[in-house]
Design a protein around this motif. Structure first.
Motif, short mmCIF file in Angstrom:
data_model
loop_
_atom_site.label_atom_id
_atom_site.label_comp_id
_atom_site.label_asym_id
_atom_site.label_seq_id
_atom_site.Cartn_x
_atom_site.Cartn_y
_atom_site.Cartn_z
N UNK B 35 0.78 -1.10 0.08
CA UNK B 35 0.15 0.03 -0.18
C UNK B 35 0.90 1.16 -0.07
N UNK B 37 0.91 5.59 1.36
CA UNK B 37 0.24 6.28 2.22
C UNK B 37 0.77 7.73 1.31
N UNK B 40 -1.99 15.30 1.19
CA UNK B 40 -1.79 16.46 0.69
C UNK B 40 -0.68 17.24 0.97
N UNK B 52 3.70 2.97 3.80
CA UNK B 52 3.04 3.21 5.49
C UNK B 52 3.68 3.79 6.54
N UNK B 55 3.81 7.41 7.25
CA UNK B 55 2.66 7.85 8.25
C UNK B 55 3.12 7.61 9.45
N UNK B 80 -4.35 12.31 9.41
CA UNK B 80 -5.39 11.24 9.26
C UNK B 80 -6.47 11.29 8.30
N UNK B 81 -6.99 12.61 8.47
CA UNK B 81 -8.31 12.68 7.48
C UNK B 81 -7.97 13.42 6.37
N UNK B 82 -6.84 13.96 6.31
CA UNK B 82 -6.46 14.60 5.08
C UNK B 82 -5.14 13.75 4.15
N UNK B 83 -5.18 12.63 4.57
CA UNK B 83 -4.37 11.70 3.92
C UNK B 83 -5.01 10.43 3.98
N UNK B 84 -4.38 9.40 3.20
CA UNK B 84 -5.06 8.23 2.99
C UNK B 84 -4.21 7.09 2.44
N UNK B 85 -4.68 5.92 2.39
CA UNK B 85 -3.72 4.68 1.71
C UNK B 85 -4.20 4.37 0.55
N UNK B 99 -9.92 12.28 -4.43
CA UNK B 99 -8.88 12.71 -3.52
C UNK B 99 -7.61 13.35 -3.90
#
Lengths: 154, 154
Positions: B35, B37, B40, B52, B55, B80-85, B99
DNA sequence: TCTAATCCCATTGACGCCCATAGTGCCCCA
DNA sequence: TGGGGCACTATGGGCGTCAATGGGATTAGA
Protein backbone atom coordinates in the motif's frame (compact mmCIF):
# COMPACT_ATOMS: atom_id res chain seq x y z
CA UNK A 1 -4.02 -1.51 7.98
CA UNK A 2 -6.21 -1.18 11.06
CA UNK A 3 -6.27 2.57 11.30
CA UNK A 4 -9.00 5.05 10.61
CA UNK A 5 -7.67 7.05 7.70
CA UNK A 6 -8.91 9.26 4.90
CA UNK A 7 -12.37 10.68 4.43
CA UNK A 8 -15.52 9.81 2.50
CA UNK A 9 -18.94 11.40 2.34
CA UNK A 10 -22.02 9.22 2.08
CA UNK A 11 -25.66 10.04 1.52
CA UNK A 12 -28.44 9.78 4.01
CA UNK A 13 -31.38 7.96 2.42
CA UNK A 14 -35.08 8.70 2.70
CA UNK A 15 -35.32 6.67 5.87
CA UNK A 16 -32.53 8.54 7.58
CA UNK A 17 -29.87 5.89 7.24
CA UNK A 18 -26.27 6.26 6.13
CA UNK A 19 -23.65 3.65 5.30
CA UNK A 20 -20.57 3.64 7.47
CA UNK A 21 -17.60 3.29 5.10
CA UNK A 22 -16.72 -0.36 4.66
CA UNK A 23 -13.14 0.24 5.65
CA UNK A 24 -14.10 1.80 8.96
CA UNK A 25 -16.63 -0.95 9.58
CA UNK A 26 -14.12 -3.69 9.06
CA UNK A 27 -11.84 -2.21 11.68
CA UNK A 28 -14.64 -2.21 14.22
CA UNK A 29 -15.90 -5.65 13.32
CA UNK A 30 -12.36 -6.95 13.43
CA UNK A 31 -12.43 -5.97 17.09
CA UNK A 32 -15.66 -7.93 17.45
CA UNK A 33 -18.11 -5.06 17.79
CA UNK A 34 -21.47 -4.43 16.13
CA UNK A 35 -22.09 -1.06 17.70
CA UNK A 36 -20.54 2.35 17.56
CA UNK A 37 -19.95 4.74 20.40
CA UNK A 38 -20.26 8.38 19.46
CA UNK A 39 -19.41 11.47 21.44
CA UNK A 40 -20.00 15.12 20.72
CA UNK A 41 -16.66 16.73 20.18
CA UNK A 42 -15.88 19.53 22.62
CA UNK A 43 -14.34 22.06 20.28
CA UNK A 44 -15.70 20.99 16.94
CA UNK A 45 -19.13 20.63 15.32
CA UNK A 46 -18.38 16.95 14.81
CA UNK A 47 -18.84 13.61 16.47
CA UNK A 48 -16.00 11.41 17.61
CA UNK A 49 -16.94 7.82 16.97
CA UNK A 50 -15.46 4.38 17.15
CA UNK A 51 -16.05 0.98 18.61
CA UNK A 52 -17.34 0.70 22.18
CA UNK A 53 -13.73 0.38 23.19
CA UNK A 54 -13.47 4.10 22.56
CA UNK A 55 -15.62 4.68 25.62
CA UNK A 56 -13.50 2.19 27.53
CA UNK A 57 -10.39 4.09 26.61
CA UNK A 58 -11.89 7.32 27.85
CA UNK A 59 -13.11 5.65 31.00
CA UNK A 60 -9.66 4.37 31.80
CA UNK A 61 -8.20 7.79 31.49
CA UNK A 62 -10.89 8.94 33.89
CA UNK A 63 -9.95 6.39 36.50
CA UNK A 64 -6.50 7.82 36.71
CA UNK A 65 -8.01 11.12 37.80
CA UNK A 66 -8.81 11.99 41.36
CA UNK A 67 -12.42 10.75 41.73
CA UNK A 68 -13.27 13.66 44.03
CA UNK A 69 -12.12 16.32 41.71
CA UNK A 70 -14.70 18.37 39.93
CA UNK A 71 -12.91 17.83 36.67
CA UNK A 72 -13.47 14.09 36.87
CA UNK A 73 -17.16 14.57 37.56
CA UNK A 74 -17.52 16.82 34.61
CA UNK A 75 -15.64 14.45 32.39
CA UNK A 76 -17.72 11.49 33.44
CA UNK A 77 -20.93 13.39 32.91
CA UNK A 78 -19.75 14.45 29.51
CA UNK A 79 -18.73 10.99 28.42
CA UNK A 80 -21.90 9.27 29.48
CA UNK A 81 -24.55 11.92 29.01
CA UNK A 82 -23.24 13.50 25.87
CA UNK A 83 -22.29 10.24 24.22
CA UNK A 84 -24.34 7.37 22.94
CA UNK A 85 -24.35 4.10 21.09
CA UNK A 86 -25.29 3.72 17.47
CA UNK A 87 -26.43 0.36 16.21
CA UNK A 88 -25.12 -0.89 12.92
CA UNK A 89 -27.79 -2.65 10.87
CA UNK A 90 -27.19 -5.76 8.79
CA UNK A 91 -25.93 -3.68 5.86
CA UNK A 92 -23.53 -1.63 7.92
CA UNK A 93 -25.69 1.47 8.18
CA UNK A 94 -26.61 3.64 11.12
CA UNK A 95 -29.71 5.78 11.48
CA UNK A 96 -28.93 9.45 11.83
CA UNK A 97 -30.74 10.62 14.93
CA UNK A 98 -31.32 14.13 16.20
CA UNK A 99 -28.51 13.49 18.63
CA UNK A 100 -26.19 13.52 15.63
CA UNK A 101 -27.88 16.26 13.67
CA UNK A 102 -28.11 18.87 16.39
CA UNK A 103 -24.48 19.08 17.20
CA UNK A 104 -23.14 18.78 13.66
CA UNK A 105 -25.70 20.41 11.39
CA UNK A 106 -25.90 17.22 9.36
CA UNK A 107 -28.91 17.05 7.06
CA UNK A 108 -28.46 15.08 3.83
CA UNK A 109 -24.89 13.82 3.79
CA UNK A 110 -22.27 12.74 6.27
CA UNK A 111 -18.52 13.03 5.90
CA UNK A 112 -16.64 10.29 7.70
CA UNK A 113 -13.10 11.35 8.54
CA UNK A 114 -10.39 9.11 9.92
CA UNK A 115 -8.55 10.10 13.10
CA UNK A 116 -6.22 7.14 13.53
CA UNK A 117 -7.69 5.43 16.59
CA UNK A 118 -11.24 6.60 15.91
CA UNK A 119 -13.13 8.58 13.33
CA UNK A 120 -15.31 11.65 13.06
CA UNK A 121 -18.65 12.44 11.48
CA UNK A 122 -19.15 15.86 9.92
CA UNK A 123 -21.58 17.87 7.92
CA UNK A 124 -19.66 18.01 4.60
CA UNK A 125 -19.35 21.79 4.32
CA UNK A 126 -18.34 22.14 7.93
CA UNK A 127 -15.72 19.52 7.31
CA UNK A 128 -14.40 21.37 4.31
CA UNK A 129 -14.29 24.61 6.24
CA UNK A 130 -12.44 23.00 9.09
CA UNK A 131 -10.00 21.37 6.72
CA UNK A 132 -9.17 24.72 5.15
CA UNK A 133 -8.71 26.30 8.55
CA UNK A 134 -6.42 23.53 9.74
CA UNK A 135 -4.28 23.74 6.65
CA UNK A 136 -3.96 27.45 7.05
CA UNK A 137 -2.96 27.20 10.70
CA UNK A 138 -0.37 24.57 9.87
CA UNK A 139 1.06 26.64 7.04
CA UNK A 140 1.30 29.64 9.27
CA UNK A 141 3.16 27.64 11.84
CA UNK A 142 5.47 26.27 9.21
CA UNK A 143 6.25 29.75 8.03
CA UNK A 144 7.11 30.85 11.54
CA UNK A 145 9.35 27.89 12.08
CA UNK A 146 11.21 28.62 8.90
CA UNK A 147 11.80 32.15 10.09
CA UNK A 148 13.08 30.78 13.37
CA UNK A 149 15.46 28.49 11.63
CA UNK A 150 16.83 31.16 9.42
CA UNK A 151 17.50 33.59 12.19
CA UNK A 152 18.65 30.95 14.61
CA UNK A 153 21.06 28.98 12.49
CA UNK A 154 23.07 31.59 10.75
CA UNK B 1 19.80 2.34 -4.05
CA UNK B 2 16.70 2.60 -1.90
CA UNK B 3 16.01 6.23 -2.48
CA UNK B 4 13.31 7.90 -4.49
CA UNK B 5 15.05 9.72 -7.32
CA UNK B 6 14.18 11.23 -10.67
CA UNK B 7 10.81 11.84 -12.21
CA UNK B 8 8.54 10.08 -14.71
CA UNK B 9 5.08 10.87 -16.00
CA UNK B 10 2.63 8.06 -16.66
CA UNK B 11 -0.80 7.98 -18.24
CA UNK B 12 -4.07 7.44 -16.46
CA UNK B 13 -6.09 4.81 -18.34
CA UNK B 14 -9.80 4.74 -19.10
CA UNK B 15 -10.52 3.16 -15.75
CA UNK B 16 -8.66 5.84 -13.86
CA UNK B 17 -5.59 3.80 -13.04
CA UNK B 18 -1.96 4.77 -13.29
CA UNK B 19 1.20 2.70 -12.95
CA UNK B 20 3.49 3.66 -10.11
CA UNK B 21 7.03 3.71 -11.57
CA UNK B 22 8.62 0.30 -11.13
CA UNK B 23 11.60 1.79 -9.39
CA UNK B 24 9.49 3.47 -6.74
CA UNK B 25 7.42 0.34 -6.33
CA UNK B 26 10.41 -1.85 -5.74
CA UNK B 27 11.54 0.34 -2.88
CA UNK B 28 8.19 0.03 -1.20
CA UNK B 29 7.81 -3.67 -1.85
CA UNK B 30 11.32 -4.22 -0.59
CA UNK B 31 10.06 -2.91 2.72
CA UNK B 32 7.23 -5.42 2.55
CA UNK B 33 4.36 -3.05 1.79
CA UNK B 34 1.58 -3.33 -0.77
CA UNK B 35 0.00 0.00 0.00
CA UNK B 36 0.94 3.62 -0.32
CA UNK B 37 0.27 6.38 2.13
CA UNK B 38 -0.46 9.70 0.45
CA UNK B 39 -0.82 13.14 1.97
CA UNK B 40 -1.89 16.43 0.48
CA UNK B 41 1.12 18.67 0.62
CA UNK B 42 0.61 21.83 2.63
CA UNK B 43 2.33 24.36 0.43
CA UNK B 44 2.34 22.62 -2.96
CA UNK B 45 -0.36 21.34 -5.31
CA UNK B 46 1.13 17.89 -4.97
CA UNK B 47 0.80 14.74 -2.94
CA UNK B 48 3.53 13.36 -0.75
CA UNK B 49 3.50 9.60 -0.92
CA UNK B 50 5.47 6.67 0.32
CA UNK B 51 5.08 3.43 2.17
CA UNK B 52 2.92 3.24 5.28
CA UNK B 53 6.07 3.87 7.27
CA UNK B 54 5.79 7.46 6.09
CA UNK B 55 2.70 7.83 8.24
CA UNK B 56 4.48 6.16 11.12
CA UNK B 57 7.26 8.69 10.87
CA UNK B 58 4.75 11.52 11.03
CA UNK B 59 2.88 9.90 13.88
CA UNK B 60 6.03 9.79 15.93
CA UNK B 61 6.52 13.47 15.49
CA UNK B 62 2.93 13.95 16.60
CA UNK B 63 3.52 12.10 19.84
CA UNK B 64 6.08 14.66 20.87
CA UNK B 65 3.43 17.37 20.80
CA UNK B 66 1.31 18.36 23.75
CA UNK B 67 -1.82 16.27 23.18
CA UNK B 68 -4.09 18.96 24.58
CA UNK B 69 -2.83 21.73 22.37
CA UNK B 70 -4.77 22.76 19.34
CA UNK B 71 -1.70 22.16 17.22
CA UNK B 72 -1.76 18.45 17.98
CA UNK B 73 -5.40 18.23 16.96
CA UNK B 74 -4.64 20.06 13.78
CA UNK B 75 -1.73 17.84 12.89
CA UNK B 76 -3.69 14.71 13.63
CA UNK B 77 -6.54 15.92 11.49
CA UNK B 78 -4.18 16.79 8.70
CA UNK B 79 -2.33 13.49 8.79
CA UNK B 80 -5.29 11.18 9.25
CA UNK B 81 -8.25 12.89 7.62
CA UNK B 82 -6.40 14.65 4.84
CA UNK B 83 -4.27 11.64 4.02
CA UNK B 84 -5.09 8.11 3.02
CA UNK B 85 -3.92 4.77 1.81
CA UNK B 86 -3.75 3.89 -1.85
CA UNK B 87 -3.86 0.23 -2.72
CA UNK B 88 -1.46 -1.05 -5.30
CA UNK B 89 -3.11 -3.59 -7.58
CA UNK B 90 -1.41 -6.74 -8.81
CA UNK B 91 0.25 -4.79 -11.63
CA UNK B 92 1.54 -2.01 -9.44
CA UNK B 93 -1.11 0.54 -10.31
CA UNK B 94 -3.18 2.83 -8.14
CA UNK B 95 -6.57 4.26 -8.98
CA UNK B 96 -6.61 8.03 -9.14
CA UNK B 97 -9.49 9.13 -6.95
CA UNK B 98 -11.01 12.56 -6.54
CA UNK B 99 -8.99 12.80 -3.38
CA UNK B 100 -5.90 13.01 -5.58
CA UNK B 101 -7.37 15.05 -8.39
CA UNK B 102 -8.86 17.86 -6.35
CA UNK B 103 -5.69 18.91 -4.67
CA UNK B 104 -3.35 18.51 -7.62
CA UNK B 105 -5.39 19.27 -10.71
CA UNK B 106 -4.44 15.88 -12.12
CA UNK B 107 -6.64 14.77 -15.00
CA UNK B 108 -4.96 12.53 -17.60
CA UNK B 109 -1.35 12.09 -16.53
CA UNK B 110 0.62 11.93 -13.33
CA UNK B 111 4.20 12.99 -12.78
CA UNK B 112 5.96 10.96 -10.13
CA UNK B 113 8.89 12.83 -8.64
CA UNK B 114 11.41 11.38 -6.24
CA UNK B 115 12.06 13.19 -2.96
CA UNK B 116 14.67 10.97 -1.33
CA UNK B 117 12.71 9.38 1.52
CA UNK B 118 9.37 9.61 -0.28
CA UNK B 119 8.01 10.78 -3.60
CA UNK B 120 5.48 13.20 -4.95
CA UNK B 121 2.63 13.05 -7.42
CA UNK B 122 1.98 16.07 -9.64
CA UNK B 123 -0.09 17.26 -12.50
CA UNK B 124 2.64 17.39 -15.21
CA UNK B 125 2.40 21.08 -16.07
CA UNK B 126 2.27 22.09 -12.45
CA UNK B 127 5.35 20.03 -11.88
CA UNK B 128 7.16 21.68 -14.75
CA UNK B 129 6.21 25.11 -13.49
CA UNK B 130 7.35 24.29 -10.02
CA UNK B 131 10.61 22.89 -11.29
CA UNK B 132 11.33 26.07 -13.20
CA UNK B 133 10.53 28.20 -10.20
CA UNK B 134 12.78 26.18 -7.94
CA UNK B 135 15.68 26.41 -10.36
CA UNK B 136 15.25 30.10 -10.62
CA UNK B 137 15.16 30.55 -6.86
CA UNK B 138 18.29 28.50 -6.44
CA UNK B 139 20.14 30.41 -9.11
CA UNK B 140 19.08 33.69 -7.66
CA UNK B 141 20.21 32.66 -4.25
CA UNK B 142 23.53 31.46 -5.57
CA UNK B 143 24.05 34.77 -7.27
CA UNK B 144 23.38 36.63 -4.05
CA UNK B 145 25.75 34.44 -2.11
CA UNK B 146 28.49 35.04 -4.62
CA UNK B 147 28.03 38.75 -4.19
CA UNK B 148 28.24 38.31 -0.44
CA UNK B 149 31.43 36.36 -0.72
CA UNK B 150 33.05 38.87 -3.00
CA UNK B 151 32.38 41.82 -0.79
CA UNK B 152 32.97 39.99 2.47
CA UNK B 153 36.02 37.86 1.85
CA UNK B 154 38.35 39.91 -0.21
C1' DT C 1 -53.74 2.29 14.88
C1' DC C 2 -50.12 4.85 13.36
C1' DT C 3 -45.23 5.63 13.49
C1' DA C 4 -40.72 4.12 13.66
C1' DA C 5 -37.29 0.77 13.81
C1' DT C 6 -35.59 -3.62 11.83
C1' DC C 7 -34.92 -7.15 8.49
C1' DC C 8 -34.50 -8.53 3.90
C1' DC C 9 -33.74 -8.14 -0.97
C1' DA C 10 -32.61 -5.68 -5.59
C1' DT C 11 -29.91 -2.56 -8.33
C1' DT C 12 -26.02 -0.21 -9.95
C1' DG C 13 -21.70 1.38 -10.21
C1' DA C 14 -16.98 1.05 -8.59
C1' DC C 15 -13.15 -1.64 -7.62
C1' DG C 16 -10.02 -5.76 -7.38
C1' DC C 17 -8.18 -9.54 -9.84
C1' DC C 18 -6.74 -11.55 -13.88
C1' DC C 19 -4.70 -11.91 -18.48
C1' DA C 20 -3.09 -9.88 -23.05
C1' DT C 21 -0.13 -6.89 -25.80
C1' DA C 22 3.16 -3.65 -27.29
C1' DG C 23 7.28 -1.19 -26.67
C1' DT C 24 12.02 -0.97 -24.75
C1' DG C 25 16.29 -1.96 -22.95
C1' DC C 26 19.65 -5.46 -21.98
C1' DC C 27 22.36 -9.47 -22.46
C1' DC C 28 24.30 -13.13 -24.75
C1' DC C 29 26.00 -15.38 -28.54
C1' DA C 30 27.35 -15.91 -33.15
C1' DT D 1 30.29 -5.88 -33.39
C1' DG D 2 25.79 -6.62 -34.78
C1' DG D 3 21.60 -9.31 -34.42
C1' DG D 4 18.34 -12.09 -32.02
C1' DG D 5 15.91 -13.04 -28.15
C1' DC D 6 14.73 -12.56 -23.30
C1' DA D 7 12.85 -9.85 -19.43
C1' DC D 8 10.30 -6.33 -17.82
C1' DT D 9 7.38 -2.26 -17.79
C1' DA D 10 3.51 0.41 -19.05
C1' DT D 11 -0.96 0.10 -20.76
C1' DG D 12 -5.53 -1.86 -22.19
C1' DG D 13 -9.50 -4.47 -21.23
C1' DG D 14 -12.77 -8.52 -19.43
C1' DC D 15 -15.15 -10.12 -15.56
C1' DG D 16 -16.68 -11.21 -11.00
C1' DT D 17 -17.31 -9.29 -6.39
C1' DC D 18 -18.57 -6.01 -3.12
C1' DA D 19 -20.08 -1.61 -1.37
C1' DA D 20 -23.47 2.06 -1.39
C1' DT D 21 -28.06 3.03 -1.99
C1' DG D 22 -33.10 2.42 -2.58
C1' DG D 23 -37.21 0.39 -1.26
C1' DG D 24 -40.69 -3.31 0.32
C1' DA D 25 -42.32 -5.95 4.12
C1' DT D 26 -42.60 -7.16 8.85
C1' DT D 27 -42.37 -6.21 13.71
C1' DA D 28 -42.36 -3.48 17.87
C1' DG D 29 -43.62 0.33 20.44
C1' DA D 30 -46.28 4.42 21.63
Amino acid sequence: MNRFLGHVTNKIDAKGRVSVPAHFRSIIQQAGHTELYALRSLHLPALDAGGPDLLTRFDKRLESEDPFAEMADDMSFYLHADGGFLKLDADGRITVTDFLREHTGITDDVTFAGANTHFQMWQPEQFEAHRAKVRQRLMERRRLENLDNQTGNR
